[in-house]
Design a protein around this motif. Structure first.
Motif, PDB file in Angstrom:
ATOM      1  N   TYR A 212       0.861  -1.183   0.000  1.00  0.00           N
ATOM      2  CA  TYR A 212       0.000   0.000   0.000  1.00  0.00           C
ATOM      3  C   TYR A 212       0.900   1.237   0.000  1.00  0.00           C
ATOM      4  O   TYR A 212       1.438   1.613   1.042  1.00  0.00           O
ATOM      5  N   GLN A 216      -4.929   5.918  -0.625  1.00  0.00           N
ATOM      6  CA  GLN A 216      -5.966   5.518  -1.574  1.00  0.00           C
ATOM      7  C   GLN A 216      -5.915   4.010  -1.869  1.00  0.00           C
ATOM      8  O   GLN A 216      -6.940   3.391  -2.151  1.00  0.00           O
ATOM      9  N   ASP A 217      -4.706   3.400  -1.776  1.00  0.00           N
ATOM     10  CA  ASP A 217      -4.577   1.958  -2.008  1.00  0.00           C
ATOM     11  C   ASP A 217      -5.323   1.175  -0.915  1.00  0.00           C
ATOM     12  O   ASP A 217      -5.964   0.162  -1.189  1.00  0.00           O
ATOM     13  N   ASP A 220      -8.940   1.475  -1.618  1.00  0.00           N
ATOM     14  CA  ASP A 220      -9.304   0.630  -2.761  1.00  0.00           C
ATOM     15  C   ASP A 220      -9.425  -0.834  -2.327  1.00  0.00           C
ATOM     16  O   ASP A 220     -10.379  -1.524  -2.698  1.00  0.00           O
ATOM     17  N   ARG A 224     -13.191  -2.075  -2.530  1.00  0.00           N
ATOM     18  CA  ARG A 224     -13.452  -2.629  -3.861  1.00  0.00           C
ATOM     19  C   ARG A 224     -12.895  -4.044  -4.025  1.00  0.00           C
ATOM     20  O   ARG A 224     -13.592  -4.938  -4.494  1.00  0.00           O
TER      21      ARG A 224
END
Ligand SMILES: C[S@@+](CC[C@H](N)C(=O)[O-])C[C@H]1O[C@@H](n2cnc3c(N)ncnc32)[C@H](O)[C@@H]1O
Length: 234
Positions: A212, A216-217, A220, A224
């Motif tokens: 990571y 944002q990783d 995500d 998601r």
């Protein structure tokens, strides 16, 4: 059957000694609790968690299959099993043993539910392990695998370089094929997301690592990509 010393036993003994069994249990629980909810655990069933770590999932399975059912946990790392055995919350219908997944200390067709969380990809021969799951599963039993290290999770790919033992990076179709080859039918996959809200504190304390690179990783992965769940039936 004799096996050469499993490198996972040494590594996970160290992790247990450093208290990482507890952080893994905390980290996996938001997904594992959802999986246990899907396993249709009911009083009287016999359940097995392979690569059980400190036994947190075994304890919960034992509560759900009480009073007449049993929950067993096996792990190749003796210190993981030591941690599991020492837990004061162990229900009377739970039991732990040091054992390799590839040679389980249970009779043929003795288990109704099998679970394995973040463990299969460390096993030297995952197909051999799944064939052993099949041997101990009763006809109609279900087996449930959860993994975060898989092809469709790009953030996990670097773990193979960070962890000092060999690891198998499979795609979800390959997991399904392994389950089918081992003998299971009606094999299905899903993704399990961690529903715990991410907090501003976590964002403020974020440090790049374990794949990571940016906050944002993490978002995500959590919202998601999720954990891969593969399940099938004997
Ligand atoms: C990442 S930890 C996960 C532990 C636990 N399932 C959890 O959710 O916290 C992987 C576990 O699998 C165990 N393991 C690895 N290879 C194994 C094998 N061949 N047989 C049994 N256990 C194994 C390790 O010792 C370790 O405790």
């Amino acid at each position: 059957m004799m096996f050469p010393m499993n490198p996972a036993a040494l590594l996970f003994d160290e992790w247990a000694a450093a208290g990482r069994d507890e952080s893994m249990a905390r980290g996996h629980w938001p997904m594992v609790s959802q999986i246990l909810g899907r396993m249709q655990l009911a009083p009287g069933l016999a359940c097995l968690d392979v690569g059980c770590g400190n036994g947190y999932a075994v304890r919960e399975m034992a509560r759900r299959v009480a009073p007449k059912g049993w929950a067993y946990g096996v792990d190749v790392a003796p210190r993981m099993i030591e941690q599991a055995c020492q837990n004061p919350q162990n229900p009377v219908n739970s039991q732990f043993q040091v054992s390799q997944a590839e040679c389980l200390p249970f009779a043929d067709e003795s288990m109704d539910r099998l679970l394995s969380v973040e463990a299969l990809y460390y096993m030297p021969d995952p197909l051999m392990a799944l064939a052993e799951f099949y041997r101990v599963a009763r006809p109609g039993a279900t087996v449930w695998l959860m993994v975060d290290f898989y092809q469709e999770n790009p953030y996990s790919h670097c773990w193979a370089d960070l962890v000092e033992i060999p690891m198998h990076l499979y795609a979800q179709q390959e997991y399904m094929a392994l389950m089918t080859q081992a003998g299971f039918h009606s094999v299905q996959v899903d993704r399990v997301l961690n529903p715990t809200p991410l907090t501003p504190e976590e964002q403020a304390n974020f440090k790049p690592g374990w794949g990571y690179e940016r906050w944002q990783d993490v978002v995500d992965f959590r919202t998601r990509i999720g954990s891969l769940l593969v399940w099938g039936q004997k």
